[in-house]
Design a protein around this motif. Structure first.
Motif, PDB file in Angstrom:
ATOM      1  N   LEU A 309       2.414  -9.935  -8.516  1.00 14.13           N
ATOM      2  CA  LEU A 309       3.366 -10.153  -7.425  1.00 14.13           C
ATOM      3  C   LEU A 309       4.764 -10.440  -7.960  1.00 14.13           C
ATOM      4  CD1 LEU A 309       4.089 -10.685  -4.447  1.00 14.13           C
ATOM      5  CD2 LEU A 309       3.240 -13.026  -4.753  1.00 14.13           C
ATOM      6  N   ARG A 310       4.864 -11.326  -8.921  1.00  7.21           N
ATOM      7  CA  ARG A 310       6.185 -11.692  -9.443  1.00  7.21           C
ATOM      8  C   ARG A 310       6.777 -10.583 -10.307  1.00  7.21           C
ATOM      9  NH1 ARG A 310       7.496 -17.976 -10.348  1.00  7.21           N
ATOM     10  NH2 ARG A 310       6.360 -18.806  -8.553  1.00  7.21           N
ATOM     11  N   ARG A 311       5.945  -9.847 -11.006  1.00 12.78           N
ATOM     12  CA  ARG A 311       6.455  -8.805 -11.885  1.00 12.78           C
ATOM     13  C   ARG A 311       6.922  -7.591 -11.094  1.00 12.78           C
ATOM     14  NH1 ARG A 311       2.642  -5.791 -16.263  1.00 12.78           N
ATOM     15  NH2 ARG A 311       2.180  -7.958 -16.867  1.00 12.78           N
ATOM     16  N   GLU A 312       6.190  -7.222 -10.035  1.00 13.12           N
ATOM     17  CA  GLU A 312       6.430  -5.950  -9.367  1.00 13.12           C
ATOM     18  C   GLU A 312       6.910  -6.072  -7.924  1.00 13.12           C
ATOM     19  OE1 GLU A 312       2.839  -3.711  -9.716  1.00 13.12           O
ATOM     20  OE2 GLU A 312       2.709  -3.984 -11.892  1.00 13.12           O
ATOM     21  N   GLY A 313       6.888  -7.289  -7.361  1.00  8.79           N
ATOM     22  CA  GLY A 313       7.168  -7.409  -5.932  1.00  8.79           C
ATOM     23  C   GLY A 313       6.085  -6.765  -5.089  1.00  8.79           C
ATOM     24  N   PHE A 314       4.913  -6.624  -5.653  1.00  5.70           N
ATOM     25  CA  PHE A 314       3.788  -5.916  -5.037  1.00  5.70           C
ATOM     26  C   PHE A 314       2.510  -6.536  -5.561  1.00  5.70           C
ATOM     27  CE2 PHE A 314       0.478  -2.651  -5.349  1.00  5.70           C
ATOM     28  CZ  PHE A 314       0.467  -2.128  -4.062  1.00  5.70           C
ATOM     29  N   MET A 315       1.480  -6.501  -4.741  1.00  3.03           N
ATOM     30  CA  MET A 315       0.158  -6.897  -5.198  1.00  3.03           C
ATOM     31  C   MET A 315      -0.863  -5.964  -4.572  1.00  3.03           C
ATOM     32  SD  MET A 315      -2.048 -10.469  -4.825  1.00  3.03           S
ATOM     33  CE  MET A 315      -0.646 -11.549  -5.022  1.00  3.03           C
ATOM     34  N   HIS A 316      -1.807  -5.524  -5.379  1.00  8.91           N
ATOM     35  CA  HIS A 316      -2.895  -4.672  -4.886  1.00  8.91           C
ATOM     36  C   HIS A 316      -3.562  -5.354  -3.698  1.00  8.91           C
ATOM     37  CE1 HIS A 316      -6.692  -2.469  -4.834  1.00  8.91           C
ATOM     38  NE2 HIS A 316      -6.201  -1.615  -5.714  1.00  8.91           N
ATOM     39  N   ASN A 317      -3.923  -4.578  -2.677  1.00  3.52           N
ATOM     40  CA  ASN A 317      -4.463  -5.162  -1.455  1.00  3.52           C
ATOM     41  C   ASN A 317      -5.724  -5.980  -1.699  1.00  3.52           C
ATOM     42  OD1 ASN A 317      -4.421  -5.391   1.526  1.00  3.52           O
ATOM     43  ND2 ASN A 317      -6.383  -4.334   1.353  1.00  3.52           N
ATOM     44  N   ARG A 318      -6.601  -5.520  -2.570  1.00  3.22           N
ATOM     45  CA  ARG A 318      -7.813  -6.284  -2.871  1.00  3.22           C
ATOM     46  C   ARG A 318      -7.446  -7.612  -3.523  1.00  3.22           C
ATOM     47  NH1 ARG A 318     -12.619  -7.203  -0.988  1.00  3.22           N
ATOM     48  NH2 ARG A 318     -12.460  -5.028  -0.322  1.00  3.22           N
ATOM     49  N   ALA A 319      -6.446  -7.591  -4.410  1.00  7.92           N
ATOM     50  CA  ALA A 319      -6.003  -8.837  -5.038  1.00  7.92           C
ATOM     51  C   ALA A 319      -5.375  -9.778  -4.013  1.00  7.92           C
ATOM     52  CB  ALA A 319      -5.016  -8.534  -6.162  1.00  7.92           C
ATOM     53  N   ARG A 320      -4.704  -9.224  -3.010  1.00  8.13           N
ATOM     54  CA  ARG A 320      -4.139 -10.080  -1.957  1.00  8.13           C
ATOM     55  C   ARG A 320      -5.257 -10.843  -1.246  1.00  8.13           C
ATOM     56  NH1 ARG A 320       1.104  -6.920   0.642  1.00  8.13           N
ATOM     57  NH2 ARG A 320       1.426  -5.487  -1.110  1.00  8.13           N
ATOM     58  N   LEU A 339       1.591 -17.706   2.899  1.00 12.98           N
ATOM     59  CA  LEU A 339       2.447 -16.735   3.582  1.00 12.98           C
ATOM     60  C   LEU A 339       3.891 -16.881   3.122  1.00 12.98           C
ATOM     61  CD1 LEU A 339       3.014 -14.625   5.810  1.00 12.98           C
ATOM     62  CD2 LEU A 339       3.170 -16.522   7.432  1.00 12.98           C
ATOM     63  N   ALA A 340       4.376 -18.103   2.983  1.00  6.25           N
ATOM     64  CA  ALA A 340       5.762 -18.328   2.570  1.00  6.25           C
ATOM     65  C   ALA A 340       6.006 -17.798   1.160  1.00  6.25           C
ATOM     66  CB  ALA A 340       6.097 -19.817   2.641  1.00  6.25           C
ATOM     67  N   HIS A 341       5.041 -17.995   0.255  1.00  5.53           N
ATOM     68  CA  HIS A 341       5.216 -17.513  -1.115  1.00  5.53           C
ATOM     69  C   HIS A 341       5.193 -15.987  -1.160  1.00  5.53           C
ATOM     70  CE1 HIS A 341       5.179 -17.677  -5.471  1.00  5.53           C
ATOM     71  NE2 HIS A 341       4.186 -16.815  -5.469  1.00  5.53           N
ATOM     72  N   PHE A 342       4.264 -15.391  -0.463  1.00  3.93           N
ATOM     73  CA  PHE A 342       4.232 -13.927  -0.406  1.00  3.93           C
ATOM     74  C   PHE A 342       5.535 -13.390   0.188  1.00  3.93           C
ATOM     75  CE2 PHE A 342      -0.360 -12.200  -0.673  1.00  3.93           C
ATOM     76  CZ  PHE A 342      -0.631 -13.025  -1.762  1.00  3.93           C
ATOM     77  N   ASP A 343       6.021 -14.034   1.244  1.00  7.28           N
ATOM     78  CA  ASP A 343       7.234 -13.577   1.906  1.00  7.28           C
ATOM     79  C   ASP A 343       8.437 -13.627   0.964  1.00  7.28           C
ATOM     80  OD1 ASP A 343       8.704 -12.850   4.435  1.00  7.28           O
ATOM     81  OD2 ASP A 343       9.714 -14.732   3.975  1.00  7.28           O
ATOM     82  N   ALA A 344       8.428 -14.573   0.030  1.00  7.68           N
ATOM     83  CA  ALA A 344       9.549 -14.705  -0.895  1.00  7.68           C
ATOM     84  C   ALA A 344       9.590 -13.593  -1.928  1.00  7.68           C
ATOM     85  CB  ALA A 344       9.481 -16.064  -1.595  1.00  7.68           C
ATOM     86  N   TRP A 345       8.440 -12.940  -2.207  1.00 13.85           N
ATOM     87  CA  TRP A 345       8.373 -11.988  -3.304  1.00 13.85           C
ATOM     88  C   TRP A 345       8.030 -10.561  -2.898  1.00 13.85           C
ATOM     89  CZ3 TRP A 345      10.035 -13.010  -8.132  1.00 13.85           C
ATOM     90  CH2 TRP A 345      10.231 -14.352  -8.467  1.00 13.85           C
ATOM     91  N   LEU A 346       7.275 -10.369  -1.830  1.00 14.85           N
ATOM     92  CA  LEU A 346       6.767  -9.035  -1.515  1.00 14.85           C
ATOM     93  C   LEU A 346       7.859  -8.099  -1.035  1.00 14.85           C
ATOM     94  CD1 LEU A 346       3.392  -9.694   0.355  1.00 14.85           C
ATOM     95  CD2 LEU A 346       3.678  -8.488  -1.821  1.00 14.85           C
ATOM     96  N   LEU A 347       7.919  -6.910  -1.629  1.00 11.77           N
ATOM     97  CA  LEU A 347       8.803  -5.861  -1.131  1.00 11.77           C
ATOM     98  C   LEU A 347       8.415  -5.445   0.278  1.00 11.77           C
ATOM     99  CD1 LEU A 347       9.357  -3.250  -3.988  1.00 11.77           C
ATOM    100  CD2 LEU A 347      11.092  -4.620  -2.830  1.00 11.77           C
ATOM    101  N   ASP A 348       7.118  -5.417   0.546  1.00  9.09           N
ATOM    102  CA  ASP A 348       6.639  -4.961   1.845  1.00  9.09           C
ATOM    103  C   ASP A 348       6.440  -6.116   2.822  1.00  9.09           C
ATOM    104  OD1 ASP A 348       4.256  -6.173   1.029  1.00  9.09           O
ATOM    105  OD2 ASP A 348       3.306  -4.277   0.492  1.00  9.09           O
ATOM    106  N   GLY A 349       7.029  -7.286   2.509  1.00 13.17           N
ATOM    107  CA  GLY A 349       6.845  -8.445   3.370  1.00 13.17           C
ATOM    108  C   GLY A 349       7.190  -8.151   4.819  1.00 13.17           C
ATOM    109  N   ASP A 350       6.233  -8.319   5.692  1.00 19.83           N
ATOM    110  CA  ASP A 350       6.354  -7.967   7.102  1.00 19.83           C
ATOM    111  C   ASP A 350       5.746  -9.108   7.909  1.00 19.83           C
ATOM    112  OD1 ASP A 350       4.762  -6.809   9.576  1.00 19.83           O
ATOM    113  OD2 ASP A 350       6.434  -5.455   9.245  1.00 19.83           O
ATOM    114  N   VAL A 351       6.512  -9.644   8.841  1.00 24.23           N
ATOM    115  CA  VAL A 351       6.073 -10.839   9.565  1.00 24.23           C
ATOM    116  C   VAL A 351       4.716 -10.632  10.215  1.00 24.23           C
ATOM    117  CG1 VAL A 351       6.587 -12.327  11.534  1.00 24.23           C
ATOM    118  CG2 VAL A 351       8.408 -11.708   9.944  1.00 24.23           C
TER     119      VAL A 351
END
Length: 429
Positions: A309-320, A339-351
Motif C-alpha cells: 500500500l505505501r510503496r504503490e498506493g495500491f493493494m491487491h484485493n485479496r490482501a485488502r 478506512l482512514a489509513h487506506f483513504d490516506a494512501w490508496l490511489l483508488d480511494g473511494d468513499v
C-alpha cells in the motif's frame, strides 16, 4: 449559439462521457474543473492528488486536440460556475451523477444559481436507484442486486465529441504543482494517471489477462488483476465500456462497486456509522494500530499488504481483505481506523466502495455472514502458497524459502533472530 458549462468531477475522460457529449451537441462549451477547497481541506491524500493532476493534464491535452481547453479553477465550484456563466452567458450546466455527501451539496448549490442543471450517468455502470428491490429504496444483499444489475438495460457508449467549441475570452488557467496542494509523501511506485494511460492499461489487460481473470484474480504473487481501479475512481476509463468488454467474473466486481454506491446513496453515513449496528466492541490499542499501519505486525502476509500500500498506493484485493480482517477481527480495532489509513494512501480511494468493503469485513455492513473471520495463515497458504508475495514486499524475509516465510516464528531461534523481523503482536498460529 447556446453556451453551457461542462463541470468535470469524477469523469475525467472525453470518450463515453455523456455529460460532455450532450454539452457539445448543444453548442459552445466551457469545460471546467474546480479544485474544491472543501475536499482539499480534508486530510491530504497525496497519491490521489498526484494522479489527479496527471488526469487533468491528459484531459486538457485531449480537449485541446478537439479545439477546446480545460478551464481550471480553485475554490468553491458553484461560485466559479456562477462567474463563468455570467461572463459567457451560459444557460446550462452539465455534470456526471455522483451521490457522495460532497456531491449532493455541490449539486444543491449549482441548482440554486439559475442556469439549468442536467445530471448524466457515467460514474457507475448502473446509476444508484435505477434498480431497486420490490420493497425498499436499495438492495441490502449483493446477490439479488447482482441479478437485477446484470439484467438492467444499458445506455449506449458515447463517442468522443467531434469538436469542443470554447467561448472566446475565457482564460483556461494553469494546473497547480503538486507541492501547492500537499506537502505529504507520495508513494514511490505510482502509475501514470489519465485517460490515455487508463486506456492503454485497459486494452493491455483485456488482451492479455482478462480471459484468465477468474483463475488468477486471487493469486497474490501473480499480480494479474486489472489494476484499473484508480482509473475507474477518477473516471479516466468508462465503467460501462469496461463492463461490455470484460467477462462475467470482472463484471461481477464492477457490480460490487455499483452495489456499494447504491448503499451509500441510501445511507450517506456509510463512512462514519455502522450500517448494521452490532454494539461497541473495539479496542483502543494505539501500538497495535501503528504496527498494522507500518507493516510491522510480525504476520508476514499482513505486513506485505500494508507495505505494498505505501510503496504503490495500491493493494491487491485479496490482501485488502486479509489486512482488514486482521485489524478488525484479530486486533479488534475499529474499522474506521482502517478506512482512514487506506483513504490516506490508496490511489483508488473511494468513499462508497472503501467504506462498504470495510464494513463488510468488520461485520457491520452488507455481509450475510457478519461473524466471518479470515485466518491470515490459511489465506496465505491458499493465495500465496510459495511465499513469493511476502518476499516481494518484506525484504527482511527474502532469504526464507518456501512457505516457511509465512511462519518465521517457527524457524530455529538463531535463524529467527538474524532476520530483524518482529514477533507477531497477536497469536495467529
Amino acid at each position: 449559439m447556446d453556451t453551457s458549462i461542462m463541470l468535470f468531477t469524477r469523469d475525467l475522460r472525453v470518450r463515453d462521457n455523456p455529460a460532455l457529449a450532450e454539452a457539445c451537441r448543444a453548442g459552445r462549451v466551457v469545460p471546467l474543473f474546480v479544485l474544491d477547497d472543501a475536499i482539499l481541506g480534508r486530510p491530504a491524500a497525496p497519491n490521489r492528488l498526484r494522479f489527479l493532476l496527471d488526469a487533468l493534464a491528459c484531459l486538457r491535452g485531449s480537449l485541446r486536440e478537439l479545439g477546446g481547453d480545460l478551464v481550471v479553477r480553485r475554490g468553491d465550484p458553484a461560485a466559479h460556475v456562477a462567474r463563468l456563466a455570467e461572463r459567457t452567458g451560459a444557460g446550462a450546466v452539465a455534470l456526471a451523477d455522483d451521490r457522495s455527501v460532497f456531491a449532493a451539496r455541490r449539486l444543491a448549490a449549482l441548482r440554486g444559481l439559475g442556469p439549468a442543471v442536467s445530471v448524466h450517468p457515467g460514474v457507475t455502470v448502473v446509476p444508484p436507484g435505477e434498480v431497486t428491490p420490490a420493497s425498499g429504496d436499495h438492495y441490502r444483499v449483493f446477490t439479488p442486486y447482482w441479478r437485477a444489475w446484470d439484467r438492467a438495460p444499458r445506455r449506449r457508449v458515447e463517442a468522443v465529441p467531434e469538436a469542443v467549441r470554447l467561448p472566446p475570452g475565457v482564460d483556461p488557467g494553469p494546473l497547480p504543482p503538486l507541492a501547492e496542494l500537499t506537502g505529504g509523501p507520495v508513494s514511490p511506485e505510482l502509475p501514470e494517471g489519465g485517460e490515455r494511460a487508463g486506456r492503454r492499461r485497459m486494452e493491455e489487460w483485456l488482451r492479455r489477462d482478462a480471459a484468465a481473470y477468474d483463475d488468477v484474480r486471487d493469486d497474490l504473487a501473480a499480480d494479474r488483476t486489472s489494476r484499473l481501479s484508480p482509473y475507474l475512481r477518477f473516471g479516466c476509463v468508462s465503467p460501462l465500456e469496461l463492463a461490455g468488454a470484460a467477462g462475467e467474473g470482472f463484471r461481477r466486481q464492477l457490480a460490487w462497486r455499483d452495489f456499494h454506491h447504491q448503499v451509500a446513496a441510501a445511507f450517506p453515513d456509510l463512512p462514519r456509522r455502522d450500517y448494521r449496528p452490532r454494539g461497541h466492541r473495539w479496542n483502543r490499542d494505539r501500538d497495535a494500530l501503528d504496527a498494522w499501519r507500518d507493516g510491522l505486525t510480525g504476520v508476514p502476509i499482513v505486513d506485505a499488504g500494508m507495505r505494498q500500500l505505501r510503496r504503490e498506493g495500491f493493494m491487491h484485493n485479496r490482501a485488502r481483505m486479509i489486512t482488514a480482517s486482521f485489524l478488525t477481527r484479530n486486533l479488534r480495532i475499529d474499522w474506521r481506523e482502517g478506512l482512514a489509513h487506506f483513504d490516506a494512501w490508496l490511489l483508488d480511494g473511494d468513499v462508497a466502495d472503501d467504506a462498504g468493503n470495510w464494513q463488510w469485513v468488520a461485520g457491520t455492513g452488507n455481509d450475510t455472514r457478519p461473524n466471518r473471520t479470515l485466518n491470515p495463515l490459511r489465506q496465505a497458504s491458499r493465495f500465496d502458497p510459495a511465499g513469493d508475495y511476502v518476499r516481494a514486499y518484506v525484504p527482511e524475509l527474502a532469504a526464507v524459502e518456501g512457505r516457511d516465510v509465512h511462519r518465521p516464528w517457527r524457524l530455529p531461534e538463531e535463524r529467527r533472530r538474524s532476520l530483524d523481523y518482529p514477533a507477531p503482536i497477536v497469536d495467529v498460529d
